[in-house]
Motif scaffolding. Structure first.
Motif, PDB file in Angstrom:
ATOM      1  N   ALA A  43       0.749  -1.152  -0.077  1.00 56.14           N
ATOM      2  CA  ALA A  43      -0.298  -0.079  -0.082  1.00 56.14           C
ATOM      3  C   ALA A  43       0.946   1.170   0.023  1.00 56.14           C
ATOM      4  O   ALA A  43       0.396   2.320  -0.398  1.00 56.14           O
ATOM      5  N   ARG A  44       1.984   1.348   0.541  1.00 55.77           N
ATOM      6  CA  ARG A  44       2.821   2.428   0.628  1.00 55.77           C
ATOM      7  C   ARG A  44       4.379   2.312   0.075  1.00 55.77           C
ATOM      8  O   ARG A  44       5.153   2.876   0.334  1.00 55.77           O
ATOM      9  N   PRO A  91       4.939   7.646   0.972  1.00 53.93           N
ATOM     10  CA  PRO A  91       3.686   8.581   1.462  1.00 53.93           C
ATOM     11  C   PRO A  91       3.233   9.754   0.710  1.00 53.93           C
ATOM     12  O   PRO A  91       4.153  10.139   0.013  1.00 53.93           O
ATOM     13  N   LYS A 102      -0.589   7.272   0.824  1.00 49.58           N
ATOM     14  CA  LYS A 102      -0.695   6.146  -0.172  1.00 49.58           C
ATOM     15  C   LYS A 102      -1.304   6.548  -1.439  1.00 49.58           C
ATOM     16  O   LYS A 102      -2.021   7.474  -1.316  1.00 49.58           O
ATOM     17  N   ASP A 115      -2.551   4.675  -4.987  1.00 46.67           N
ATOM     18  CA  ASP A 115      -2.758   3.242  -5.957  1.00 46.67           C
ATOM     19  C   ASP A 115      -2.165   3.669  -7.199  1.00 46.67           C
ATOM     20  O   ASP A 115      -1.053   2.726  -7.836  1.00 46.67           O
ATOM     21  N   ASN A 166       1.808   3.626  -7.113  1.00 47.72           N
ATOM     22  CA  ASN A 166       2.158   2.276  -6.789  1.00 47.72           C
ATOM     23  C   ASN A 166       2.190   1.495  -8.066  1.00 47.72           C
ATOM     24  O   ASN A 166       3.128   0.826  -8.513  1.00 47.72           O
TER      25      ASN A 166
END
Length: 190
Positions: free
Chosen positions: A73-74, A78, A80, A82, A85
């Motif tokens: 998730a991270r 920071p 989070k 998506d 990611n």
């Protein structure tokens, strides 16, 4: 969680975080999915006095030695995000051939009963990471993951029932469900 547990233990009422008095959620700093799930379940049970189910899950990519794993998730830092990611994952795998893009989602589900037992079960969904974002359902890495049990579709392209049937979380919850009545019966009434 509510959908799957209701199917197997219909007499249990599932409450979410919005249904209980707010409490400080713990930092997920355990090195394993099971450890993080237990951290969250213990915090919920301590704060509410209720039997608490919590999970932790993530994507483990073979070509990345299991990363992002518990950092899913991270992974890109920071806050989070998506989309960030997913971009990082695609960048990390840009030169990895299709046949080496194996991955799996793993989920640990913990139950903590105040004054009673603690139980952790795990589920896994094997598949691979594709090269482009596809689908609008789900969350996180679902737009990049094709499960072996649903070839051709990312998990973000599956309907809710289809994803529940094969997902790592669904598998873990279905393993846990038949044990819940006994665990809840072990709760300390005082």
């Amino acid at each position: 969680m509510e959908r799957i547990l209701a199917e197997h233990v219909p007499d249990v009422t599932v409450l979410g975080l919005d249904d209980v008095v707010a409490y400080a959620e713990p930092v997920e700093d355990a090195p394993t999915f099971a450890g993080n799930a237990l951290l969250k379940a213990r915090a919920g049970a301590a704060a509410t006095g209720l039997p608490t189910v919590a999970d932790d899950s993530g994507l483990c990519v073979d070509a990345l030695n299991g990363m992002p794993g518990v950092l899913s998730a991270r992974w890109s830092g920071p806050p989070k995000d998506d989309a960030r990611n997913n971009r990082l994952l695609l960048d990390q795998l840009s030169d990895v051939p299709d046949e080496r893009r194996g991955a799996h989602f793993r989920c640990a589900v913990a139950v903590v009963v105040p004054g009673g037992p603690e139980v952790v079960v795990e589920g896994r969904m094997d598949g691979r990471v594709v090269r482009e974002v596809r689908g609008a359902g789900g969350f996180g890495y679902d737009v990049l993951f094709v499960a072996d049990e649903a070839p051709g579709l990312t998990t973000a392209e599956l309907d809710v029932a289809g994803k529940d049937a094969i997902s790592h979380r669904g598998k873990a919850l279905r393993e846990l469900a038949p044990r819940l009545p006994g665990l809840l019966g072990a709760a300390d009434p005082g």
